[in-house]
Design an enzyme around this catalytic site. Structure first.
Site, PDB file in Angstrom:
ATOM      1  N   GLY A 166       0.845  -1.350   0.128  1.00 42.94           N
ATOM      2  CA  GLY A 166      -0.218   0.140   0.160  1.00 42.94           C
ATOM      3  C   GLY A 166       0.901   1.094  -0.123  1.00 42.94           C
ATOM      4  N   ARG A 167       2.244   1.126  -0.387  1.00 43.53           N
ATOM      5  CA  ARG A 167       2.911   2.469  -0.442  1.00 43.53           C
ATOM      6  C   ARG A 167       3.287   2.797   1.110  1.00 43.53           C
ATOM      7  NH1 ARG A 167       5.136   3.285  -4.877  1.00 43.53           N
ATOM      8  NH2 ARG A 167       6.072   5.252  -4.455  1.00 43.53           N
ATOM      9  N   LEU A 168       3.026   2.059   2.084  1.00 48.94           N
ATOM     10  CA  LEU A 168       3.213   2.501   3.275  1.00 48.94           C
ATOM     11  C   LEU A 168       4.576   2.225   3.895  1.00 48.94           C
ATOM     12  CD1 LEU A 168      -0.062   1.694   4.998  1.00 48.94           C
ATOM     13  CD2 LEU A 168       0.487   3.933   4.162  1.00 48.94           C
TER      14      LEU A 168
END
Length: 190
Positions: A166-168
């Site tokens: 989640g591009r976290l």
């Protein structure tokens, strides 16, 4: 530095990482223009990261004029990046001599033959110099050229980036005020 050394050792053990010691070295010229190139790290310890070069090269001239540098490691198979910012200093001659003696003979000859970063009239000119140096030291040890040595980058900032769903992504920034100061860590937003 311990966390970096552990990650570097993991990269060295990871099948499929062709050149785990490759790093992008970024310098700044007299005109303020940044310049980046890939070099190989040849040592890492609590004092810093070591690489070698021709002191007449563009990168070395820029470092000698402005010792603030940035290093970037990218290991796609580990989904990890490490960014290092610090100051580069010349390594002692004895340390450079010791490393130079471990280099392959052809690389030793190349260090003498190449006037790194200078214009070259033809490939034949470089090959001729290489052959001349080969003959000069035939059957004898090759000494380290006086213009060839290394730099140690004492990190003042190290950022570890790890890919997450989640591009976290996970980002940890370690900083210190000087090479002998303690480290502090800050988490950064991705």
């Amino acid at each position: 530095m311990g966390k970096f050394i552990e990650l570097l050792e993991l990269a060295k053990r990871t099948a499929g990482i062709v050149e785990p010691t490759a790093m992008t070295l970024s310098t700044v010229g007299a005109d303020g223009q940044p310049s980046a190139r890939v070099v190989l790290i040849k040592g890492a310890d609590t004092d810093g990261l070591v690489f070698y070069t021709n002191y007449n090269s563009r990168k070395a001239r820029e470092i000698l004029a402005r010792p603030a540098v940035a290093l970037t490691f990218w290991w796609p198979l580990l989904e990890s990046q490490v960014r290092v910012e610090g100051r580069a200093v010349k390594i002692p001659a004895q340390e450079a001599d010791k490393y130079f003696a471990t280099r392959p003979r052809l690389s030793q000859i190349g260090a003498w033959a190449s006037d790194q970063s200078a214009p070259l009239r033809s490939r034949e000119e470089l090959e001729r110099r290489f052959e001349e140096i080969s003959r000069k030291y035939e059957g004898a040890p090759i000494p380290r050229p006086p213009h060839w040595s290394g730099f140690r980058v004492a990190p003042l900032a190290i950022e570890f980036w790890h890919s997450r769903p989640g591009r976290l992504h996970e980002r940890e920034l370690y900083t210190r005020a000087s090479a002998d100061a303690p480290w502090s860590m800050t988490l950064l937003n991705p």
